[in-house]
Design a protein around this motif. Structure first.
Motif, PDB file in Angstrom:
ATOM      1  N   ASN A 188      77.772  10.361  75.329  1.00 24.22           N
ATOM      2  CA  ASN A 188      77.038  11.279  76.202  1.00 24.22           C
ATOM      3  C   ASN A 188      75.763  10.689  76.759  1.00 24.22           C
ATOM      4  O   ASN A 188      75.006  11.356  77.444  1.00 24.22           O
ATOM      5  CB  ASN A 188      76.675  12.537  75.402  1.00 24.22           C
ATOM      6  CG  ASN A 188      77.577  13.690  75.781  1.00 24.22           C
ATOM      7  OD1 ASN A 188      78.360  13.581  76.725  1.00 24.22           O
ATOM      8  ND2 ASN A 188      77.461  14.782  75.049  1.00 24.22           N
ATOM      9  N   HIS A 189      75.485   9.457  76.422  1.00 24.40           N
ATOM     10  CA  HIS A 189      74.256   8.818  76.857  1.00 24.40           C
ATOM     11  C   HIS A 189      74.232   8.733  78.389  1.00 24.40           C
ATOM     12  O   HIS A 189      75.257   8.463  79.003  1.00 24.40           O
ATOM     13  CB  HIS A 189      74.191   7.419  76.235  1.00 24.40           C
ATOM     14  CG  HIS A 189      72.826   6.845  76.258  1.00 24.40           C
ATOM     15  ND1 HIS A 189      71.849   7.234  75.375  1.00 24.40           N
ATOM     16  CD2 HIS A 189      72.268   5.925  77.069  1.00 24.40           C
ATOM     17  CE1 HIS A 189      70.742   6.576  75.643  1.00 24.40           C
ATOM     18  NE2 HIS A 189      70.965   5.769  76.668  1.00 24.40           N
ATOM     19  N   PRO A 190      73.087   8.995  79.015  1.00 23.82           N
ATOM     20  CA  PRO A 190      73.056   8.946  80.490  1.00 23.82           C
ATOM     21  C   PRO A 190      73.586   7.626  81.036  1.00 23.82           C
ATOM     22  O   PRO A 190      73.169   6.549  80.613  1.00 23.82           O
ATOM     23  CB  PRO A 190      71.565   9.112  80.816  1.00 23.82           C
ATOM     24  CG  PRO A 190      71.009   9.860  79.652  1.00 23.82           C
ATOM     25  CD  PRO A 190      71.798   9.409  78.448  1.00 23.82           C
ATOM     26  N   VAL A 191      74.508   7.725  81.981  1.00 23.84           N
ATOM     27  CA  VAL A 191      75.095   6.526  82.593  1.00 23.84           C
ATOM     28  C   VAL A 191      74.045   5.849  83.466  1.00 23.84           C
ATOM     29  O   VAL A 191      73.350   6.499  84.243  1.00 23.84           O
ATOM     30  CB  VAL A 191      76.320   6.916  83.455  1.00 23.84           C
ATOM     31  CG1 VAL A 191      76.829   5.703  84.225  1.00 23.84           C
ATOM     32  CG2 VAL A 191      77.416   7.498  82.588  1.00 23.84           C
ATOM     33  N   ASP A 192      73.940   4.529  83.309  1.00 27.21           N
ATOM     34  CA  ASP A 192      72.941   3.772  84.058  1.00 27.21           C
ATOM     35  C   ASP A 192      73.600   3.170  85.304  1.00 27.21           C
ATOM     36  O   ASP A 192      74.102   2.051  85.291  1.00 27.21           O
ATOM     37  CB  ASP A 192      72.381   2.668  83.147  1.00 27.21           C
ATOM     38  CG  ASP A 192      71.107   2.063  83.706  1.00 27.21           C
ATOM     39  OD1 ASP A 192      70.781   2.365  84.877  1.00 27.21           O
ATOM     40  OD2 ASP A 192      70.447   1.300  82.984  1.00 27.21           O
ATOM     41  N   HIS A 193      73.591   3.950  86.390  1.00 24.45           N
ATOM     42  CA  HIS A 193      74.245   3.499  87.626  1.00 24.45           C
ATOM     43  C   HIS A 193      73.621   2.220  88.158  1.00 24.45           C
ATOM     44  O   HIS A 193      74.302   1.290  88.578  1.00 24.45           O
ATOM     45  CB  HIS A 193      74.170   4.584  88.699  1.00 24.45           C
ATOM     46  CG  HIS A 193      74.599   4.138  90.067  1.00 24.45           C
ATOM     47  ND1 HIS A 193      73.718   3.602  90.980  1.00 24.45           N
ATOM     48  CD2 HIS A 193      75.811   4.103  90.665  1.00 24.45           C
ATOM     49  CE1 HIS A 193      74.379   3.265  92.082  1.00 24.45           C
ATOM     50  NE2 HIS A 193      75.649   3.570  91.920  1.00 24.45           N
ATOM     51  N   ASP A 194      72.294   2.141  88.131  1.00 23.34           N
ATOM     52  CA  ASP A 194      71.669   0.994  88.801  1.00 23.34           C
ATOM     53  C   ASP A 194      71.883  -0.306  88.044  1.00 23.34           C
ATOM     54  O   ASP A 194      71.932  -1.370  88.656  1.00 23.34           O
ATOM     55  CB  ASP A 194      70.187   1.227  89.096  1.00 23.34           C
ATOM     56  CG  ASP A 194      69.586   2.322  88.277  1.00 23.34           C
ATOM     57  OD1 ASP A 194      69.654   3.478  88.732  1.00 23.34           O
ATOM     58  OD2 ASP A 194      69.099   2.037  87.167  1.00 23.34           O
ATOM     59  N   GLU A 195      72.074  -0.206  86.739  1.00 19.05           N
ATOM     60  CA  GLU A 195      72.376  -1.433  85.991  1.00 19.05           C
ATOM     61  C   GLU A 195      73.716  -2.003  86.464  1.00 19.05           C
ATOM     62  O   GLU A 195      73.841  -3.213  86.753  1.00 19.05           O
ATOM     63  CB  GLU A 195      72.412  -1.104  84.488  1.00 19.05           C
ATOM     64  CG  GLU A 195      72.672  -2.287  83.568  1.00 19.05           C
ATOM     65  CD  GLU A 195      74.148  -2.576  83.365  1.00 19.05           C
ATOM     66  OE1 GLU A 195      74.473  -3.775  83.173  1.00 19.05           O
ATOM     67  OE2 GLU A 195      74.981  -1.642  83.407  1.00 19.05           O
TER      68      GLU A 195
END
Ligand code: SF4
Lengths: 514, 195
Positions: free
Chosen positions: A36-43
């Motif tokens: 459930n950890h926030p997905v890191d789109h910019d990474e």
């Protein structure tokens, strides 16, 4: 099999091959998903941009689709009236969805179709499993369906020992590579042909050094056909479900949905409850809009209408809610249920084109994903609403007139009110940073931002959730055309065309205002 | 409560309130550039289909277009063929068909589409499993646009109806267009009035 560079149909676009690279550029993988950890789109976006051949092919391919869509739009005088009609039909249907669901179900049952209801993904998967168990069915072929992706259907079936075979070429590539689709219409569009050659060599035993597209497509055709002929069950989604006659319409290009539905003795269709439209005649409008918006082709190669089982066969509809009825009650976001999954908003989005669909780490990516995903998991997708320049281009191309960029902005407000403002701010500066640090991406973002100033409501430009509206920075006057737009429009001055005189008309490359 | 009751209750409770009337269907006129048949054939070409010219009868046209075809399955009285569709037990049995010949219910100028109905194609899988498809179209059966086509009563009459617009196609790999994705590799239309 034939190849014609001049034809404009199916999903055809940029026909020039990007020469094979030595050494081969490895395919950038999608966002790292941890529960459930926030997905890191910019990474993930940064990694996609760091693979220039992939980024370039992806960007130009989708931009080409967008331009073909514009060409189709310009050929139809009544385009805006069609959009308006489609939008109003969808709003009307959603406002009366209960009655239309009843009408659709009654008609389908009268046609001899078995209708099932699934509250959520798990229930959908169990229903399909139990239909199969009842028939002693072991193998299932299916055509592309975002709903079954949403339900995690393939993983579930793998767990109960049933083999699911994707029959769409792009979806099959993704299945064999153990990746989800990266785009709702062209699922493997983030892959170079050399990536596909590697996947097929590993899984189908093809020649790893032959990345000729005809060879790859033919290999898949030949390897899939015996599986189609032997399958116990065929599964499809539905683009539209017609209340008036209880039929579903399925729009595809490859012929695989019709093979899946027609060859095995059992056809199961998974249908989101928002897919209903009232009348057959409404299809005339939706079908005119769908493929033109999606791929810039006048229609998909196949538009099929399933109204009942053929003699001796069975047809089952699984009506799936999975959060839709709840979203229907959301004052701000309910209209996202009008979406007909054409992908126009993705193809036009500068962030999507340069970051690839897998960097969103969600079933739905691009602008529509930014507003759908948080309704499914608010924490996990809390950063996604920042993966946008808010340039409004998505809203301008949407065939059912969803105010996509305004809803993205509304989600930022929700996220900001629920999270530490510092986190929200960091996320948006980072998202902007990734796009701005890449020269080509920067140009598109500038172009987008310029035009956004003409279409965005003033509040969206002023308030501090907009990364371009930091305190002390004046909102610049938007030039009608940037240098790079001029360069692309005129081929560096070689083509002498006039920029349209109307101030509303935007640039020569993005004619989507209004 | 059953799943159905629960979903219906939630839908009814959450339906947006407000005035959302159902708009009348307006059928927009189609600019056919003066000749409907030419308009249809042009758009058929755009979608990757082509015309099968019939000069000396259908039989010889099909034979010269597909000289190597071993299995020809015909669902039309105009051509005999060598596979009897009335005795097909399983849909999959038609996997070896080289050329299928069927008649369209109607055709659409706007998109070059032909509408195929279950009753006319006899076995649904025929028009997908065959390598090549020949479709007979009566010029009088061509309607201007998709909107006109959807007013046809056929949509209330058949269990299965499909628009075919050119052959099966894909561009899933780098946008390169391939004909003959999973279905037929070519689609040709022969303009032959109904007898
Ligand atoms: S939101 Fe609109 S543009 Fe985007 S996929 Fe849905 S219908 Fe198409």
């Amino acid at each position: 099999m034939s190849l014609n560079h001049h034809l404009r149909h199916a999903e055809a676009a940029s026909p020039e091959a990007i020469p094979d690279q030595q050494p081969r550029e490895p395919q950038p993988r999608g966002a790292k998903v941890h529960g459930n950890h926030p997905v890191d789109h910019d990474e993930a976006a940064a990694r996609f941009i760091a693979a220039p051949h992939h980024e370039h092919m992806h960007d130009s391919r989708l931009w080409d689709l967008r331009q073909q869509r514009d060409a189709q739009m310009h050929g139809i005088e009544e385009w805006e009236e069609l959009r308006e009609h489609a939008s109003r039909v969808k709003s009307h249907t959603l406002a009366n969805l209960g009655d239309y669901l009843e009408q659709f179900t009654a008609a389908a049952q009268a046609n001899g179709v078995h209708v099932h209801w699934a509250r959520d993904a798990a229930e959908h998967n169990q229903i399909v499993h139990s239909i199969m168990s009842d028939h002693g069915a072991r193998s299932l072929i299916k055509s592309k369906s975002m709903l079954t992706e949403e339900c995690g259907f393939r993983e579930y079936m793998a767990g109960v020992g049933i083999e699911v075979i994707e029959t769409d070429l792009g979806e099959r590539i993704q299945q064999l590579d153990d990746e989800p689709p990266s785009h709702i219409v062209v699922p493997a569009t983030h892959k170079l042909r050399t990536d596909v050659a590697q996947v097929f060599a590993r899984t189908l035993g093809t020649d790893p050094n032959n990345s000729e597209v005809h060879y790859l497509a033919e290999q898949q055709r030949e390897k899939t056909r015996p599986l189609i002929l032997q399958a116990d069950v065929g599964m499809t989604g539905a683009n539209f479900a017609i209340a008036e006659n209880g039929a579903i319409a399925v729009c595809t290009n490859e012929g695989n949905a019709d093979l899946s539905a027609n060859v095995p003795p059992l056809h199961i269709a998974s249908i989101g409850i928002e897919k209903i439209i009232p009348r057959v005649a409404d299809l005339g409008v939706f079908i005119r809009l769908l493929s033109r918006s999606a791929l810039g082709s006048p229609i998909t190669q196949y538009t099929s209408h399933f109204r009942g089982p053929r003699p001796g066969a069975e047809m089952h509809f699984v009506m799936v809610d999975n959060g839709r009825s709840e979203r229907l009650g959301d004052e701000t976001f309910w209209s996202s249920l009008k979406c007909i999954r054409c992908s126009a908003c993705m193809n036009t989005c500068p962030v999507f084109r340069r970051s690839g669909g897998l960097s969103y780490g969600a079933t739905y990516s691009g602008p529509i994903g930014l507003i759908l995903d948080p309704t499914m998991n608010r924490r996990k997708y809390s950063k996604l609403p920042y993966a946008s320049t808010l340039n409004g281009s998505c809203t301008n191309v949407c065939p059912v007139k969803i105010n996509i960029h305004e809803q993205i902005f509304e989600w930022r407000k929700v996220m900001a009110s629920e999270h530490q403002p510092a986190v929200a701010e960091r996320a948006m500066m980072k998202a902007a940073g990734v796009v701005l640090s890449n020269p080509r991406a920067y140009r598109a973002a500038v172009a987008g931002a310029d035009r956004a100033l003409r279409v965005l409501p003033q509040f969206a430009v002023d308030i501090p959730l907009n990364p371009w509206a930091t305190p002390g920075r004046e909102t610049p006057q938007a030039p009608r055309e940037t240098f790079h737009e001029w360069y692309r429009r005129t081929d560096g001055g070689r083509i002498d065309t006039e920029l349209p005189a109307s101030g509303e008309d935007g640039s020569g490359t993005e004619e989507d205002q209004g | 409560m059953s799943a159905r009751e629960e979903i219906m209750a939630a839908v009814r409770a959450n339906q947006p309130a407000g005035d959302f009337p159902l708009p009348e269907t307006v059928v927009f006129p189609m600019d056919e550039r003066g000749n409907r048949t030419e308009f249809f054939l042009h758009n058929l070409g755009v979608m990757g289909g082509s015309e099968l010219y019939v000069v000396d009868g259908l039989e010889s046209a099909v034979q010269s277009a597909f000289p190597d075809a071993a299995v020809i399955a015909s669902a039309v009285p105009e051509l005999q063929g060598n596979r009897d569709l009335s005795t097909v037990a399983e849909q999959a049995d038609l996997h070896d068909v080289d050329v299928a010949v069927v008649r369209a219910v109607l055709a659409v100028g706007e998109t070059g589409s032909v509408l195929l109905a279950d009753s006319d194609i006899v076995v649904n899988s025929l028009v997908y499993l065959a390598q090549h498809l020949v479709v007979l179209v009566d010029p009088d059966d061509i309607v201007p646009g998709l909107q006109d086509a959807y007013l046809s009563p056929e949509f209330q009459q058949h269990a299965y109806l499909a628009f075919h617009s050119g052959p099966s196609a894909t561009a899933d790999i780098e946008g390169v267009l391939i004909h003959g994705a999973q279905g037929v590799r070519t689609l040709q239309v022969a303009l032959i009035p109904r007898s």
